[in-house]
Structure formats: structure tokens, C-alpha cells
Design a protein around this motif. Structure first.
Motif, PDB file in Angstrom:
ATOM      1  N   ARG A  19       1.229  -1.034   0.107  1.00 56.66           N
ATOM      2  CA  ARG A  19      -0.062  -0.357   0.119  1.00 56.66           C
ATOM      3  C   ARG A  19       0.954   1.186   0.523  1.00 56.66           C
ATOM      4  NH1 ARG A  19      -4.900  -0.621   1.888  1.00 56.66           N
ATOM      5  NH2 ARG A  19      -5.657   1.139   0.980  1.00 56.66           N
ATOM      6  N   PRO A  20       0.042   2.276  -0.786  1.00 50.51           N
ATOM      7  CA  PRO A  20       1.134   3.160  -0.273  1.00 50.51           C
ATOM      8  C   PRO A  20       1.817   3.628   0.995  1.00 50.51           C
ATOM      9  CG  PRO A  20      -0.434   3.707  -1.353  1.00 50.51           C
ATOM     10  CD  PRO A  20      -1.222   2.623  -0.706  1.00 50.51           C
ATOM     11  N   ALA A  21       1.124   3.600   2.016  1.00 46.69           N
ATOM     12  CA  ALA A  21       1.655   3.979   3.441  1.00 46.69           C
ATOM     13  C   ALA A  21       1.691   2.521   4.444  1.00 46.69           C
ATOM     14  CB  ALA A  21       1.235   5.131   3.515  1.00 46.69           C
ATOM     15  N   ALA A  22       2.725   2.710   4.977  1.00 46.44           N
ATOM     16  CA  ALA A  22       2.686   1.282   6.165  1.00 46.44           C
ATOM     17  C   ALA A  22       3.271   2.275   6.996  1.00 46.44           C
ATOM     18  CB  ALA A  22       3.262   0.537   5.695  1.00 46.44           C
ATOM     19  N   VAL A  23       2.001   2.207   8.699  1.00 43.24           N
ATOM     20  CA  VAL A  23       3.133   2.338  10.003  1.00 43.24           C
ATOM     21  C   VAL A  23       2.916   1.945  11.077  1.00 43.24           C
ATOM     22  CG1 VAL A  23       3.504   4.052  11.804  1.00 43.24           C
ATOM     23  CG2 VAL A  23       2.271   4.725   9.090  1.00 43.24           C
ATOM     24  N   MET A  24       4.602   1.040  11.698  1.00 46.57           N
ATOM     25  CA  MET A  24       4.145   0.149  12.411  1.00 46.57           C
ATOM     26  C   MET A  24       5.005   1.270  14.113  1.00 46.57           C
ATOM     27  SD  MET A  24       6.392  -1.197  15.372  1.00 46.57           S
ATOM     28  CE  MET A  24       8.169  -0.351  14.939  1.00 46.57           C
ATOM     29  N   VAL A  25       4.138   0.784  15.153  1.00 52.07           N
ATOM     30  CA  VAL A  25       3.972   1.363  16.309  1.00 52.07           C
ATOM     31  C   VAL A  25       4.415   0.181  17.710  1.00 52.07           C
ATOM     32  CG1 VAL A  25       3.036   2.938  18.586  1.00 52.07           C
ATOM     33  CG2 VAL A  25       2.190   3.513  15.872  1.00 52.07           C
ATOM     34  N   ASN A  26       6.010   0.388  18.722  1.00 50.99           N
ATOM     35  CA  ASN A  26       6.665  -0.095  18.830  1.00 50.99           C
ATOM     36  C   ASN A  26       4.523  -0.674  20.705  1.00 50.99           C
ATOM     37  OD1 ASN A  26       8.023  -2.106  18.362  1.00 50.99           O
ATOM     38  ND2 ASN A  26       9.888  -0.432  18.653  1.00 50.99           N
ATOM     39  N   VAL A  27       4.687  -1.538  21.054  1.00 50.00           N
ATOM     40  CA  VAL A  27       4.261  -1.895  22.059  1.00 50.00           C
ATOM     41  C   VAL A  27       4.412  -1.883  23.142  1.00 50.00           C
ATOM     42  CG1 VAL A  27       2.196  -3.536  23.398  1.00 50.00           C
ATOM     43  CG2 VAL A  27       1.893  -3.009  21.416  1.00 50.00           C
ATOM     44  N   LEU A  28       5.590  -0.850  23.858  1.00 52.70           N
ATOM     45  CA  LEU A  28       6.372  -0.441  24.563  1.00 52.70           C
ATOM     46  C   LEU A  28       5.983  -0.752  26.639  1.00 52.70           C
ATOM     47  CD1 LEU A  28       7.978   1.959  23.000  1.00 52.70           C
ATOM     48  CD2 LEU A  28       8.249  -0.359  23.338  1.00 52.70           C
ATOM     49  N   GLY A  29       6.247  -1.836  27.053  1.00 51.48           N
ATOM     50  CA  GLY A  29       5.991  -1.732  28.441  1.00 51.48           C
ATOM     51  C   GLY A  29       5.186  -3.070  28.794  1.00 51.48           C
ATOM     52  N   GLY A  30       3.875  -2.948  28.298  1.00 51.05           N
ATOM     53  CA  GLY A  30       2.309  -3.595  28.547  1.00 51.05           C
ATOM     54  C   GLY A  30       1.038  -2.793  29.444  1.00 51.05           C
ATOM     55  N   PRO A  31       0.582  -3.012  29.935  1.00 54.06           N
ATOM     56  CA  PRO A  31      -0.375  -2.199  30.428  1.00 54.06           C
ATOM     57  C   PRO A  31      -0.075  -2.555  32.330  1.00 54.06           C
ATOM     58  CG  PRO A  31      -1.462  -4.978  30.032  1.00 54.06           C
ATOM     59  CD  PRO A  31      -0.153  -4.649  28.590  1.00 54.06           C
ATOM     60  N   SER A  32       0.083  -1.461  32.502  1.00 52.99           N
ATOM     61  CA  SER A  32       0.199  -1.082  34.361  1.00 52.99           C
ATOM     62  C   SER A  32      -0.718  -1.895  35.186  1.00 52.99           C
ATOM     63  CB  SER A  32       0.019   0.183  34.433  1.00 52.99           C
ATOM     64  OG  SER A  32      -1.453   0.855  34.222  1.00 52.99           O
ATOM     65  N   GLU A  33      -1.941  -2.197  34.221  1.00 52.10           N
ATOM     66  CA  GLU A  33      -2.827  -2.948  34.918  1.00 52.10           C
ATOM     67  C   GLU A  33      -3.783  -3.881  33.925  1.00 52.10           C
ATOM     68  OE1 GLU A  33      -6.361   0.532  35.994  1.00 52.10           O
ATOM     69  OE2 GLU A  33      -5.413  -0.146  37.438  1.00 52.10           O
ATOM     70  N   GLY A  34      -4.360  -4.859  34.767  1.00 51.91           N
ATOM     71  CA  GLY A  34      -5.117  -5.966  34.106  1.00 51.91           C
ATOM     72  C   GLY A  34      -4.222  -6.305  33.163  1.00 51.91           C
ATOM     73  N   THR A  35      -5.302  -8.057  31.843  1.00 52.14           N
ATOM     74  CA  THR A  35      -4.318  -8.238  31.599  1.00 52.14           C
ATOM     75  C   THR A  35      -4.044  -8.449  29.591  1.00 52.14           C
ATOM     76  OG1 THR A  35      -6.314  -9.788  30.233  1.00 52.14           O
ATOM     77  CG2 THR A  35      -5.191 -10.445  32.618  1.00 52.14           C
ATOM     78  N   MET A  36      -2.405  -8.975  29.382  1.00 45.22           N
ATOM     79  CA  MET A  36      -2.466  -8.445  28.221  1.00 45.22           C
ATOM     80  C   MET A  36      -2.676  -8.979  26.994  1.00 45.22           C
ATOM     81  SD  MET A  36       0.592  -6.652  27.301  1.00 45.22           S
ATOM     82  CE  MET A  36       1.016  -7.130  25.748  1.00 45.22           C
ATOM     83  N   LEU A  37      -3.869 -10.444  27.716  1.00 46.86           N
ATOM     84  CA  LEU A  37      -5.473 -10.857  26.436  1.00 46.86           C
ATOM     85  C   LEU A  37      -6.206 -10.235  26.610  1.00 46.86           C
ATOM     86  CD1 LEU A  37      -6.435 -13.541  25.455  1.00 46.86           C
ATOM     87  CD2 LEU A  37      -6.234 -14.654  27.470  1.00 46.86           C
ATOM     88  N   ALA A  38      -6.321  -9.738  27.440  1.00 44.08           N
ATOM     89  CA  ALA A  38      -7.792  -7.718  27.515  1.00 44.08           C
ATOM     90  C   ALA A  38      -7.717  -7.322  26.677  1.00 44.08           C
ATOM     91  CB  ALA A  38      -8.127  -7.909  29.159  1.00 44.08           C
ATOM     92  N   ARG A  39      -6.279  -6.810  26.576  1.00 43.02           N
ATOM     93  CA  ARG A  39      -5.740  -5.235  25.718  1.00 43.02           C
ATOM     94  C   ARG A  39      -6.369  -6.157  24.427  1.00 43.02           C
ATOM     95  NH1 ARG A  39      -3.955  -1.372  28.918  1.00 43.02           N
ATOM     96  NH2 ARG A  39      -4.907  -1.553  30.529  1.00 43.02           N
ATOM     97  N   TYR A  40      -5.726  -7.624  23.873  1.00 40.54           N
ATOM     98  CA  TYR A  40      -5.589  -7.380  22.904  1.00 40.54           C
ATOM     99  C   TYR A  40      -6.572  -7.807  22.534  1.00 40.54           C
ATOM    100  CZ  TYR A  40      -0.051  -8.372  22.257  1.00 40.54           C
ATOM    101  OH  TYR A  40       0.607  -8.247  22.468  1.00 40.54           O
ATOM    102  N   GLN A  41      -7.627  -8.572  23.065  1.00 37.35           N
ATOM    103  CA  GLN A  41      -8.915  -8.910  22.352  1.00 37.35           C
ATOM    104  C   GLN A  41      -9.753  -6.840  22.228  1.00 37.35           C
ATOM    105  OE1 GLN A  41     -10.274 -11.200  26.223  1.00 37.35           O
ATOM    106  NE2 GLN A  41      -9.486 -13.186  24.886  1.00 37.35           N
ATOM    107  N   GLN A  42      -9.484  -6.373  22.612  1.00 36.82           N
ATOM    108  CA  GLN A  42     -10.413  -5.098  22.655  1.00 36.82           C
ATOM    109  C   GLN A  42      -9.256  -4.307  21.427  1.00 36.82           C
ATOM    110  OE1 GLN A  42      -9.098  -2.403  26.952  1.00 36.82           O
ATOM    111  NE2 GLN A  42      -9.745  -0.729  24.753  1.00 36.82           N
ATOM    112  N   ALA A  43      -7.743  -4.409  21.599  1.00 33.45           N
ATOM    113  CA  ALA A  43      -7.473  -3.577  20.433  1.00 33.45           C
ATOM    114  C   ALA A  43      -7.989  -4.596  19.308  1.00 33.45           C
ATOM    115  CB  ALA A  43      -5.949  -3.847  20.417  1.00 33.45           C
ATOM    116  N   LEU A  44      -7.948  -5.749  18.786  1.00 32.63           N
ATOM    117  CA  LEU A  44      -8.629  -6.230  17.847  1.00 32.63           C
ATOM    118  C   LEU A  44     -10.011  -6.205  17.601  1.00 32.63           C
ATOM    119  CD1 LEU A  44      -7.000  -9.917  18.608  1.00 32.63           C
ATOM    120  CD2 LEU A  44      -6.388  -8.618  16.325  1.00 32.63           C
ATOM    121  N   ALA A  45     -10.997  -5.716  18.785  1.00 31.86           N
ATOM    122  CA  ALA A  45     -12.497  -5.772  18.189  1.00 31.86           C
ATOM    123  C   ALA A  45     -12.534  -3.791  18.389  1.00 31.86           C
ATOM    124  CB  ALA A  45     -13.381  -5.479  19.862  1.00 31.86           C
TER     125      ALA A  45
END
Length: 380
Positions: free
Chosen positions: A309-335
Motif C-alpha cells: 500500500r502507499p503507506a505503512a506505520v508500525m508502532v511498538n507496544v512498550l511495557g504493556g498495561p500497568s493493570e489488567g491482562t495483556m490478553l484482555a488488551r489484545y481482545q480490545q485492540a482487535l475489536a
């Protein structure tokens, strides 16, 4: 086919090794990982766990594979040269990899090749360092020659005493050595050129990208780099090719550069492996850096590196959530961000740690960037 295929061995069990696994499988190649510890990011492909600094551990691993490559640059050169002496294929070869392992050797080689670099010197004591600082505006960047990454082993100083502990460590090391000091470059942005080169000499480049750092760690990658001066991007691309051919690298090479306020392009660092600045290529390029690295070390024809595609942007996930689980955050991000491609490195959350990344592709850089930043923000 699989029983007759080449078996690639990757030393290092981090996320780069993890992302080499899918393209190797798709190409019908076998892949094995020597991980530093159990439970690392590439654990699913780890057939061995051990210390990459221990010769016998590395030699035993090498006997189980056809070709050796790397997730990092830290395997001692003497071990790799012994592997070659035993007839094993190592890519990149130790004679090339040394320029990514030792920043002083890197600077010397780049100057030999006529590649522009910041003003620099190797210094063995505080007096020599202070002389350089005084001659370059009262501030300078000091780096350990070996082992630094993601801002580690790098200090901006105005007094030599600020790195006294590093000089003490060198004095206590039987091998001795020097620190690298460089001018503090007045730059407007950082660029990266990725190159893939196979042993036969075939070479491919991806578009020059802009990298945005926060606290010494790559936070965002914009692909391709926005055009401010077309000649600057052309020069960066030419530098990448010159370094790849001049060092004889095999596999993926990342050449990190400064674009200075006065219009120069200066090489900052080299990495001879897939690199954070190329993660966008998984979705953003016809052939990703990971696939072309695998192709190169297996000496297979390289794939098309043009943008999907004409453009692509990658953003690093640094550190992870300060509270809650990564699994829950991944589900939220995908949704919430179905256009975003979310990559998990299967790592525990820790401040500043790279635990994943998000990539969005599209027609307009600013729109794509906003979407990628929003998706990555879910993990904060």
C-alpha cells in the motif's frame, strides 16, 4: 520435501527469531532456535536452551542444523570463526558481523568505505575523552564499543567523569579496550535503510523509513519516510547499498542514519539481522524482512520488497498495561481496530520493554499513523 529441506538454526530466542519462524515454514524450510532460557519469545521453535557464549553449547547446536543465523549480534566472534573452521555455514559471516558487534570497528570500516559518519574518536581514559568533549562544543555521545542496544551503553555527557565507571570496567577487563566518543549530532530526524543480500551477491532494498525514538527506544516507524528532500532519501539508499556490499553481509542489514539540520546524512548504527525498523514489512511489503532474511541465509532467490500500500506505520507496544491482562488488551485492540495487525511477542509486561507491535497500512500516511497509534494505545 520437508525431510530434504535446509534446516536453519537461529541463535537467540527473542521476538526476531519468533518472527522468522512463519516464513521459514511457508518456504518449506525447517527452523530451530537456541534460546537463552526457557519461556522466551521464540520458545515454540526452541529445540535447545543454553548460553550462546559457551562454545560447546553453540557447537552442539550447530551440528543439528545446516546454516546458522542470529536473533542478536552478541555471539563471540571466536566461536563463530571456529564454526566456520568446522565447515558450518554462518550468515552473516563473522568477518561481516564484527562490524555490528564492535562500534569502533564499525566506525573504522565505514570511514574506509567513504561512508559519512559523525566526528568520532576511540578513547582510553578521561583525559582523552575530555579533550574530545572540549573540542566539540562541550557535549558528546559516549558509547561502549560492545553490547549496547535500545539506548543501553550510550550516554550524553559534558564531563568525562560521567563515564568513570565505564573506564573502571575497561581497566578491570583483561582485554582492555576503548570507549567510542562521537559528536552530538544536530539532527532533524532518524532514517533507516534495510537491505537483504544473499551469498551469491543478489541484493534488494526496502524503501527508506523514518524512525521515531522515545527514551532511546524505537517507538514508531513511518514507511516510506516522508519526502522532505528527495536527494536525502536517495543518498540514504545509496549508503545502505554501499555498506551491504562493502561489508559483505548476508541476510538483512539495517543501516540507521541521522538526517542533520544542515542537510547531511550520517550513519549512526548497523544491525546485521532483521531490525525493529523493518517490522512494518510483514504487512507493508510484498516480501517481509523476515522472509528475505530466511531466503538470504538459505541462498534462495530474494523476494520483491515493494510496498503493498502507499503507506505503512508500525508502532511498538512498550511495557504493556500497568493493570489488567495483556490478553484482555489484545481482545480490545482487535475489536476496536480491525484494520490494525497486532503482533504479540509473548513477553511479560515490564516498563519500557518491547512486548509487541501494531501495523496499519493504507493510502495516506497521517491517517494510517493515527490509526496505528490509537491501536497501540490500547496496551498502555
Amino acid at each position: 520435501m520437508a525431510n530434504d529441506s535446509i534446516k536453519i538454526g537461529v541463535i537467540g530466542g527473542g521476538q526476531l527469531a519468533r518472527m522468522m519462524v512463519p516464513p521459514a515454514i511457508h518456504l518449506g524450510l525447517r527452523i530451530s532456535v537456541l534460546a537463552e532460557a526457557a519461556g522466551m519469545s521464540a520458545a515454540r521453535a526452541a529445540d535447545a536452551v543454553g548460553d550462546y557464549r559457551d562454545p560447546e553449547t553453540v557447537y552442539a547446536f550447530a551440528e543439528t542444523v545446516d546454516v546458522i543465523t542470529f536473533d542478536h549480534e552478541h555471539v563471540p566472534g571466536e566461536i563463530l570463526r571456529e564454526l566456520e573452521a568446522r565447515g558450518k555455514q554462518v550468515h552473516p559471516r563473522p568477518d561481516a558481523l564484527q562490524f555490528a558487534q564492535d562500534k569502533i570497528l564499525m566506525r573504522e570500516k565505514l570511514e574506509e568505505l567513504g561512508v559519512p559518519v559523525p566526528a568520532w574518536a576511540k578513547v582510553a581514559d578521561e583525559a582523552a575523552l575530555q579533550n574530545f568533549i572540549d573540542a566539540h562544543g562541550g557535549r558528546a555521545v559516549v558509547k561502549t564499543a560492545r553490547g549496547g542496544y535500545d539506548g543501553k551503553g550510550v550516554r550524553v555527557v559534558s564531563e568525562a567523569a560521567e563515564v568513570r565507571d565505564w573506564f573502571t570496567a575497561l581497566a578491570e577487563d583483561a582485554r582492555g579496550g576503548f570507549l567510542l566518543v562521537e559528536e552530538l549530532v544536530d539532527f532533524v530526524r532518524e532514517l533507516s535503510q534495510l537491505v537483504a543480500r544473499r551469498p551469491s551477491g543478489e541484493i534488494r532494498t526496502w524503501p527508506v523509513v523514518e524512525t521515531i525514538q522515545r527514551d532511546g527506544v524505537c517507538a514508531e516507524v513511518l514507511a516510506p519516510a516522508p519526502v522532505q528532500h528527495a536527494s536525502t532519501l536517495d543518498e540514504a539508499a545509496e549508503i545502505g547499498l554501499k555498506v551491504a556490499e562493502g561489508t559483505g553481509v548476508t541476510g538483512v542489514l539495517a543501516v540507521e542514519m541521522f538526517e542533520t539540520r544542515d542537510g547531511r546524512v550520517l550513519v549512526n548504527e548497523l544491525a546485521m539481522r532483521p531490525h525493529n525498523s523493518g517490522h512494518f514489512s510483514i504487512e507493508g511489503s510484498v516480501t517481509s524482512q523476515f522472509e528475505n532474511h530466511i531466503r538470504a541465509v538459505a541462498d534462495l532467490p530474494l523476494g520483491d520488497t515493494s510496498m503493498t500500500r502507499p503507506a505503512a506505520v508500525m508502532v511498538n507496544v512498550l511495557g504493556g498495561p500497568s493493570e489488567g491482562t495483556m490478553l484482555a488488551r489484545y481482545q480490545q485492540a482487535l475489536a476496536e481496530h480491525p484494520a490494525a495487525k497486532v503482533h504479540s511477542y509473548d513477553k511479560q509486561s515490564r516498563p519500557g520493554r518491547k512486548v509487541g507491535h501494531v501495523t496499519v497500512t493504507g493510502a495516506d500516511l497521517e491517517t494510517v499513523r493515527a490509526a496505528a497509534v490509537a491501536a497501540a494505545a490500547v496496551f498502555e
